[in-house]
Each structure stands twice: as structure tokens, then as C-alpha cells.
Design an enzyme around this catalytic site. Structure first.
Site, PDB file in Angstrom:
ATOM      1  N   ASP A  77       0.807  -1.229   0.000  1.00 17.62           N
ATOM      2  CA  ASP A  77       0.000   0.000   0.000  1.00 17.62           C
ATOM      3  C   ASP A  77       0.840   1.280   0.000  1.00 17.62           C
ATOM      4  OD1 ASP A  77      -2.881  -0.779   0.156  1.00 17.62           O
ATOM      5  OD2 ASP A  77      -2.144  -1.961   1.842  1.00 17.62           O
ATOM      6  N   GLU A 131      -0.023   9.579   1.260  1.00 19.41           N
ATOM      7  CA  GLU A 131      -0.663  10.577   2.125  1.00 19.41           C
ATOM      8  C   GLU A 131      -0.806  10.086   3.568  1.00 19.41           C
ATOM      9  OE1 GLU A 131      -4.433  13.299   1.604  1.00 19.41           O
ATOM     10  OE2 GLU A 131      -5.067  11.240   1.887  1.00 19.41           O
ATOM     11  N   ASP A 132      -0.897   8.766   3.741  1.00 22.07           N
ATOM     12  CA  ASP A 132      -1.222   8.258   5.072  1.00 22.07           C
ATOM     13  C   ASP A 132      -0.064   8.292   6.062  1.00 22.07           C
ATOM     14  OD1 ASP A 132      -3.909   7.734   4.533  1.00 22.07           O
ATOM     15  OD2 ASP A 132      -3.333   5.950   3.398  1.00 22.07           O
ATOM     16  N   ARG A 140       1.000  -1.534   7.300  1.00 21.71           N
ATOM     17  CA  ARG A 140       1.449  -0.243   6.780  1.00 21.71           C
ATOM     18  C   ARG A 140       2.298   0.536   7.790  1.00 21.71           C
ATOM     19  NH1 ARG A 140      -2.399   3.354   3.529  1.00 21.71           N
ATOM     20  NH2 ARG A 140      -0.304   3.945   2.898  1.00 21.71           N
ATOM     21  N   ARG A 176      -8.302   3.319  11.816  1.00 23.87           N
ATOM     22  CA  ARG A 176      -6.873   3.537  11.661  1.00 23.87           C
ATOM     23  C   ARG A 176      -6.320   4.636  12.565  1.00 23.87           C
ATOM     24  NH1 ARG A 176      -5.478   1.750   6.489  1.00 23.87           N
ATOM     25  NH2 ARG A 176      -6.772  -0.036   5.980  1.00 23.87           N
ATOM     26  N   HIS A 232     -11.296   6.376   5.689  1.00 27.33           N
ATOM     27  CA  HIS A 232     -10.681   7.575   6.267  1.00 27.33           C
ATOM     28  C   HIS A 232     -11.639   8.755   6.138  1.00 27.33           C
ATOM     29  CE1 HIS A 232      -6.608   5.690   5.078  1.00 27.33           C
ATOM     30  NE2 HIS A 232      -6.571   5.783   6.389  1.00 27.33           N
ATOM     31  N   CYS A 256      -5.072  10.427  -1.604  1.00 33.54           N
ATOM     32  CA  CYS A 256      -4.116   9.556  -0.902  1.00 33.54           C
ATOM     33  C   CYS A 256      -2.855   9.263  -1.701  1.00 33.54           C
ATOM     34  CB  CYS A 256      -4.790   8.257  -0.492  1.00 33.54           C
ATOM     35  SG  CYS A 256      -5.415   7.357  -1.865  1.00 33.54           S
TER      36      CYS A 256
HETATM   37  C1  CIR Z   1      -5.348   1.026   2.908  1.00 37.80           C
HETATM   38  O1  CIR Z   1      -6.312   0.314   3.220  1.00 37.80           O
HETATM   39  O2  CIR Z   1      -4.607   1.518   3.745  1.00 37.80           O
HETATM   40  C2  CIR Z   1      -5.074   1.269   1.436  1.00 37.80           C
HETATM   41  N1  CIR Z   1      -5.470   0.116   0.691  1.00 37.80           N
HETATM   42  C3  CIR Z   1      -5.805   2.501   0.963  1.00 37.80           C
HETATM   43  C4  CIR Z   1      -5.369   3.748   1.629  1.00 37.80           C
HETATM   44  C5  CIR Z   1      -6.078   4.955   1.131  1.00 37.80           C
HETATM   45  N2  CIR Z   1      -5.581   6.113   1.736  1.00 37.80           N
HETATM   46  C6  CIR Z   1      -6.252   7.263   1.830  1.00 37.80           C
HETATM   47  O3  CIR Z   1      -7.401   7.336   1.414  1.00 37.80           O
HETATM   48  N3  CIR Z   1      -5.651   8.296   2.384  1.00 37.80           N
END
Ligand code: CIR
Length: 253
Positions: A60, A65-66, A85, A131, A161, A248
Site C-alpha cells: 500500500d 498521504e497516510d 502499513r 486507523r 478515512h 491519498c
Molecule cells: C489502505 O487500506 O490503507 C489502502 N489500501 C488505501 C489507503 C487509502 N488512503 C487514503 O485514502 N488516504
């Protein structure tokens, strides 16, 4: 106005990314093309882009962004709540250090993912999701307050999110879907409602006056255009399969 963006190329292992979407596995080559177009559009809109190498250890990791929150004065490395992650934060530190002097880190037991953090000028909204927990959100609030930035927590239940379901388009315009249409914390915004059959399009991205809208969501596209924005449509199908929205794929500052 944004000047810089950080992105990370998708890795082949993205096909094993976390998802609840039930849309099948992403096509890696298509994802590469969609990502390249996204990067080109950010560049066209005037951003200087830092493109990080793909990292196949983290399926991922394209969703950059995360792992950090970038504000005008400081950056915060997050502590992702998704176990697979969590160590992605180590991959972002070098580039963040190149751009920022003041850097903080969310510490356990706090968890926080950047997709839960929405910036509205000097005000921040932090989604409490699977999360991001209250401890992580409070740590971020304490950091932001040192810079005279205020922040509020927002409960959410229906989406991954906060920014999966709401996008701030500047000028007090807030694109909202589902549960966010009724939340009183957003009452002072001019809400642009995303129809229930287009919820993926609630994740749009304002870049210096232009709004990036995922392709294939005609009603939302029209509403954003009617609000007075220039828009660019982008194919996002391969990222949608992994629950990833428009914002993201980049960190902007
Ligand atoms: C996740 O589940 O962490 C990733 N497959 C998708 C993350 C998406 N991130 C976001 O919208 N900021």
C-alpha cells in the site's frame, strides 16, 4: 497554494494491498499509467514533484498521504493503524527531512493515518477511524496548537478515512457523502452533496484552483463544475480497487 508534492510509484505487490472494495485485484500496468497521469497533472498545475521509488515490501506504499501530515510550518510522521502499513513511515522520513526542519512523530499507543486529516486553512479536522485513534488525534492536536493551528476530532463509521468521505475544495466548499451530509461539525460549510451511487467521488482534490475528480462520476463532476471550478478528470479505477481516493496518492505542501 501548493508548491510541492511527494508521490511514490506503485509497486507490483500492490495487487496484495488492503481492500474491502470487492472490485477485484488491481491491474499493475494500468495502475502505473493512471499514476503517471496523476503525477503529470500535478506537475501541469505547477507543483514540484518528488517521485519516490516503488517499494515492493509494502503493497500500500503508493498511498503516501497516510504516512505524514504536512503543514506550512511543520511535518508530522504518522503511526498508521494498519499493521501492514505501520513501517511505511520509515520510508518517508528522508524526503520529509529535506523539506522540513520541524518534524514530529505520532507515538504508540496513538495511531494516525494522514487520510484522516483534512486541512481547512489553519483549522484541521481529524477523523476517528479504525486507523486513527483518539490518542493519535490528540497528539496531532497538541502539535498543531504549538503553531496556532486548531483541530477537531470527527467520528466516522461508514468510510475508511475521513477524506474518503469529505473533501475540502477551498472557498468554504465541502464535498460530502453519506454520514457527513448531516454532521453538525460541518454546518458552517457550503456542502456539495455527492449522490449515494457516486460515493467514491467524494474523494476529490483541490490543487491551486483546479479540482481533480475521478472519471466516471458524472453527477458529482457536474456539481463541482457548477460550483465554479475548473476540473480535470482522472482514471482512478486501479486505486479504487484498494479503497484509495484522489488525495491519498500524494502529500502536498
Ligand atoms: C489502505 O487500506 O490503507 C489502502 N489500501 C488505501 C489507503 C487509502 N488512503 C487514503 O485514502 N488516504
Amino acid at each position: 497554494m501548493f508548491k510541492n508534492a511527494i508521490v511514490r510509484k506503485p509497486c507490483p505487490n500492490m495487487v496484495n494491498g488492503i481492500t474491502e472494495a470487492n472490485l477485484g485485484k488491481p491491474d499493475y500496468h494500468k495502475a502505473l499509467l493512471q499514476h503517471a497521469r496523476y503525477v503529470n497533472v500535478l506537475r501541469q498545475l505547477g507543483l514540484k514533484i518528488n517521485v519516490l521509488d516503488a517499494d515492493n515490501r509494502f503493497p500500500d506504499s503508493v498511498f503516501v498521504e497516510d504516512v505524514a501530515v504536512c503543514t506550512p510550518d511543520c511535518a508530522v510522521i504518522t503511526n498508521p493503524g494498519a499493521p501492514s502499513r505501520n513501517q511505511e513511515t520509515n520510508l518517508i522520513k528522508d524526503i520529509i527531512h529535506k523539506h522540513y526542519e520541524q518534524i514530529y512523530q505520532i507515538k504508540p499507543p496513538g495511531t494516525l493515518e494522514g487520510g484522516d486529516v483534512m486541512t481547512v486553512g489553519s483549522e484541521y479536522f481529524i477523523g476517528l477511524s479504525y486507523r486513527t485513534n483518539e490518542d493519535g488525534a490528540q497528539q496531532l492536536i497538541d502539535i498543531l496548537e504549538r503553531y496556532n493551528l486548531s483541530a477537531h476530532m470527527v467520528d466516522l463509521n461508514e468510510v475508511l478515512h475521513l477524506k474518503t468521505g469529505v473533501s475540502y475544495l477551498e472557498n468554504n466548499n465541502l464535498l460530502v457523502c453519506g454520514e457527513f451530509k448531516e454532521k453538525s461539525i460541518f454546518d458552517s460549510f457550503n456542502k456539495i452533496e455527492v449522490p449515494d451511487d457516486e460515493t467514491y467521488a467524494a474523494s476529490c482534490l483541490w490543487i491551486n484552483g483546479t479540482v481533480l475528480v475521478p472519471a466516471g462520476f458524472a453527477k458529482t463532476k457536474k456539481k463541482v463544475e457548477d460550483a465554479g471550478y475548473a476540473i480535470i478528470e482522472l482514471e482512478m479505477t486501479e486505486f479504487e480497487k484498494l479503497d484509495g481516493g484522489m488525495s491519498c496518492l500524494s502529500l502536498r505542501f
